[in-house]
Design a protein around this motif. Structure first.
Motif, PDB file in Angstrom:
ATOM      1  N   ARG A 118       0.620  -1.424   0.472  1.00 39.28           N
ATOM      2  CA  ARG A 118      -0.170   0.193  -0.151  1.00 39.28           C
ATOM      3  C   ARG A 118       1.074   1.080   0.137  1.00 39.28           C
ATOM      4  NH1 ARG A 118      -3.157  -2.117   3.372  1.00 39.28           N
ATOM      5  NH2 ARG A 118      -1.778  -4.233   3.405  1.00 39.28           N
ATOM      6  N   ALA A 119       0.352   2.039  -0.131  1.00 41.14           N
ATOM      7  CA  ALA A 119       0.972   4.256   0.337  1.00 41.14           C
ATOM      8  C   ALA A 119       1.682   3.407   0.796  1.00 41.14           C
ATOM      9  CB  ALA A 119      -0.002   4.506  -0.544  1.00 41.14           C
ATOM     10  N   ASP A 120       3.113   4.105   1.533  1.00 47.12           N
ATOM     11  CA  ASP A 120       4.231   4.040   2.363  1.00 47.12           C
ATOM     12  C   ASP A 120       3.120   5.175   3.379  1.00 47.12           C
ATOM     13  OD1 ASP A 120       6.153   4.464   3.844  1.00 47.12           O
ATOM     14  OD2 ASP A 120       7.035   4.730   2.305  1.00 47.12           O
ATOM     15  N   TYR A 121       3.779   3.813   4.914  1.00 49.42           N
ATOM     16  CA  TYR A 121       2.557   4.357   6.002  1.00 49.42           C
ATOM     17  C   TYR A 121       3.634   5.910   6.534  1.00 49.42           C
ATOM     18  CZ  TYR A 121       6.391   1.627   8.547  1.00 49.42           C
ATOM     19  OH  TYR A 121       7.302   1.709   8.950  1.00 49.42           O
ATOM     20  N   GLY A 250      11.740 -19.372   1.809  1.00 54.21           N
ATOM     21  CA  GLY A 250      10.434 -19.577   0.524  1.00 54.21           C
ATOM     22  C   GLY A 250      10.280 -19.024  -0.725  1.00 54.21           C
ATOM     23  N   ASN A 251       8.937 -18.405  -0.949  1.00 54.96           N
ATOM     24  CA  ASN A 251       9.185 -17.281  -2.018  1.00 54.96           C
ATOM     25  C   ASN A 251       8.430 -16.054  -1.195  1.00 54.96           C
ATOM     26  OD1 ASN A 251       6.447 -18.460  -1.050  1.00 54.96           O
ATOM     27  ND2 ASN A 251       5.265 -17.838  -2.698  1.00 54.96           N
ATOM     28  N   ARG A 252       9.135 -15.574   0.221  1.00 56.22           N
ATOM     29  CA  ARG A 252       8.634 -13.939   0.296  1.00 56.22           C
ATOM     30  C   ARG A 252      10.109 -13.528  -0.046  1.00 56.22           C
ATOM     31  NH1 ARG A 252       8.627 -18.183   3.959  1.00 56.22           N
ATOM     32  NH2 ARG A 252       6.901 -18.664   5.202  1.00 56.22           N
ATOM     33  N   ILE A 253       9.750 -12.021  -0.965  1.00 53.42           N
ATOM     34  CA  ILE A 253      10.415 -11.414  -1.542  1.00 53.42           C
ATOM     35  C   ILE A 253      10.769  -9.726  -0.876  1.00 53.42           C
ATOM     36  CG2 ILE A 253      10.354 -12.454  -3.422  1.00 53.42           C
ATOM     37  CD1 ILE A 253       8.668  -9.701  -4.558  1.00 53.42           C
ATOM     38  N   PHE A 254      10.009  -9.855  -0.077  1.00 50.30           N
ATOM     39  CA  PHE A 254       9.308  -8.128   0.825  1.00 50.30           C
ATOM     40  C   PHE A 254       9.223  -8.529   2.016  1.00 50.30           C
ATOM     41  CE2 PHE A 254       9.378  -4.211   1.804  1.00 50.30           C
ATOM     42  CZ  PHE A 254      10.324  -3.748   0.977  1.00 50.30           C
ATOM     43  N   GLY A 255      10.125  -8.789   3.368  1.00 54.32           N
ATOM     44  CA  GLY A 255       9.410  -9.186   5.025  1.00 54.32           C
ATOM     45  C   GLY A 255       9.270  -9.780   4.756  1.00 54.32           C
ATOM     46  N   THR A 306       5.713   3.102  -2.751  1.00 55.39           N
ATOM     47  CA  THR A 306       5.733   2.004  -1.765  1.00 55.39           C
ATOM     48  C   THR A 306       6.648   2.287  -0.808  1.00 55.39           C
ATOM     49  OG1 THR A 306       6.015   0.354  -3.118  1.00 55.39           O
ATOM     50  CG2 THR A 306       4.181   0.573  -3.156  1.00 55.39           C
ATOM     51  N   PRO A 307       6.311   1.304   0.379  1.00 55.54           N
ATOM     52  CA  PRO A 307       8.094   1.088   1.366  1.00 55.54           C
ATOM     53  C   PRO A 307       9.210   0.201  -0.276  1.00 55.54           C
ATOM     54  CG  PRO A 307       6.379   0.463   2.764  1.00 55.54           C
ATOM     55  CD  PRO A 307       5.667   1.146   1.388  1.00 55.54           C
ATOM     56  N   THR A 311      13.984   0.085  -0.553  1.00 52.61           N
ATOM     57  CA  THR A 311      14.932  -1.000  -0.351  1.00 52.61           C
ATOM     58  C   THR A 311      16.174  -1.323  -1.740  1.00 52.61           C
ATOM     59  OG1 THR A 311      13.083  -2.501   1.184  1.00 52.61           O
ATOM     60  CG2 THR A 311      15.309  -3.096  -0.242  1.00 52.61           C
ATOM     61  N   GLY A 312      14.929  -1.069  -3.005  1.00 54.84           N
ATOM     62  CA  GLY A 312      15.863  -1.045  -4.158  1.00 54.84           C
ATOM     63  C   GLY A 312      16.175  -2.218  -4.988  1.00 54.84           C
ATOM     64  N   ARG A 313      15.732  -1.950  -6.025  1.00 53.63           N
ATOM     65  CA  ARG A 313      15.906  -2.730  -7.212  1.00 53.63           C
ATOM     66  C   ARG A 313      16.604  -4.570  -6.889  1.00 53.63           C
ATOM     67  NH1 ARG A 313      19.480  -5.357 -11.047  1.00 53.63           N
ATOM     68  NH2 ARG A 313      18.661  -6.889 -12.880  1.00 53.63           N
TER      69      ARG A 313
END
Length: 390
Positions: A118-121, A250-255, A306-307, A311-313
């Motif tokens: 979502r939009a950066d909190y 696993g397939n967790r790519i962000f958090g 978004t957050p 973190t960057g590409r």
């Protein structure tokens, strides 16, 4: 982050009674989309500094050097602003519409943590907190300062002291109203408002959050070793990810939401209100192949607002390659192979790891012969030399 003081209103000669001020502020907070507002004193967390120092001494913060930089100020809000009399803590729900762990069964998609969809909190809450703080300043003439997450302020202990909830065994705040899904923000002010009663711990004998952690990041209840936490590894950690953590990722790519998602108090969170900006879904769990094809410009466009963008590409693609290796789907081979020569070493290293898991031994040998002679990064060379074939 700390924002500028919303204004410089003159002292009010006859301010309303403090209970009326508090009641009106609470009503404005709810209208702005905050689930809960509670109040405490700056000196209400005397043990927080000691616990922080122990956490840092054990090295459990990993490479998050910013935690050490202001450790003395972080442990006591009075060090941050000695004139502050009151801490107003606010919580905004970001409860997901579906169980985020369902996506673990979709290995070709990359799981993005609920808060980052979502939009950066930081932006959403900062704007709303500044509006609330401004109204308080105009009403009382007292000074105010607004904080969202990145300033040296320990929001979770303060939120517990204020009565928003309690710090659960996963170290995150748990609320009887919003479960484990709360963004926290703070308004510090020189106004003297009546503090609320702290919330007691309601975790009891439950250990679901501890048992759910894929990397065993909790040495004991109420303790976190960030160096083993998937959220830290996939977001904060800028280097290569140790092999022991790759399969558990696993397939967790962000958090990672696992410890939050299994909390039984989430049953009281309810459905997020559609109008609340902080809970508006802006992206889903995207296909790994799509993300691995992104260059820096396309990445910034895909995740703007978004957050994830912060973190960057390179780090996100690194994480996608780990997910690709875990997917064991040869359909991802072209995407993985295209990154064996990527400019970023952290990307190349994980491309080698994923390629070894997906390609035939003959294909791996051919790729090694092509890329290894010109490889200068020792970690990437190590992946070519010692990566696991299967």
């Amino acid at each position: 982050m700390q924002t500028d003081t919303p204004g410089s209103a003159p002292k009010t000669t006859n301010p309303p009674p403090r209970d009326a001020i508090k009641r009106a502020l609470g009503e404005r907070a709810r209208a702005a989309g905050f689930e809960i507002m509670r109040i405490t004193r700056p000196g209400a967390i005397p043990q927080a500094g000691e616990r922080l120092m122990a956490f840092l001494a054990d090295g459990r913060h990993g490479t998050m050097d910013w935690m050490e930089a202001n450790a003395d100020r972080r442990g006591d809000p009075r060090q941050l602003w000695p004139e502050a009399c009151t801490v107003i803590m606010l919580g905004m729900s970001y409860a997901p519409e579906r169980d985020p762990m369902e996506a673990l069964g979709e290995p070709l998609r990359g799981i993005v943590s609920t808060y980052a969809k979502r939009a950066d909190y930081h932006d959403v809450m900062k704007r709303k907190l500044k509006e609330l703080a401004g109204s308080l300043e105009r009403e009382t003439g007292e000074a105010v300062k607004v904080f969202v997450d990145t300033a040296p302020l320990m929001e979770k202990p303060l939120a517990a002291a204020a009565g928003l909830g309690w710090q659960g065994k996963h170290t995150n705040l748990v609320s009887r109203d919003a479960g484990s899904w709360l963004f926290l923000g703070a308004i510090l002010t020189t106004a003297d408002l009546e503090p609320d009663t702290p919330e007691r711990d309601h975790c009891g004998s439950c250990s679901r959050c501890l048992d759910a952690c894929p990397t065993k990041a909790f040495p004991a209840p109420y303790q976190l070793d960030a160096r083993r936490c998937i959220a830290y590894l996939t977001i904060e950690h800028k280097g290569h990810i140790a092999e022991e953590f790759r399969e558990p990722i696993g397939n967790r790519i962000f958090g990672c939401d696992d410890c939050l998602a299994v909390c039984p108090w989430n049953k009281f969170a309810g459905e997020a209100r559609e109008a609340r900006l902080s809970t508006r879904i802006e992206l889903d769990d995207p296909p790994l192949a799509d993300l691995m094809a992104l260059d820096d410009t396309a990445f910034r466009l895909r995740f703007r607002g978004t957050p994830v963008k912060r973190t960057g590409r390179d780090r996100v693609v690194r994480n996608c390659l780990i997910a690709a290796g875990n997917a064991r789907d040869t359909g991802l081979l072209p995407s993985v192979a295209s990154l064996l020569g990527d400019p970023a070493p952290i990307v190349r290293a994980m491309a080698v790891w994923a390629y070894r898991r997906l390609a035939s031994p003959e294909a791996v040998a051919a790729a090694r012969n092509l890329h290894y002679p010109g490889e200068l990064d020792p970690d990437v060379r190590k992946e070519w030399d010692t990566g696991t074939t299967s």
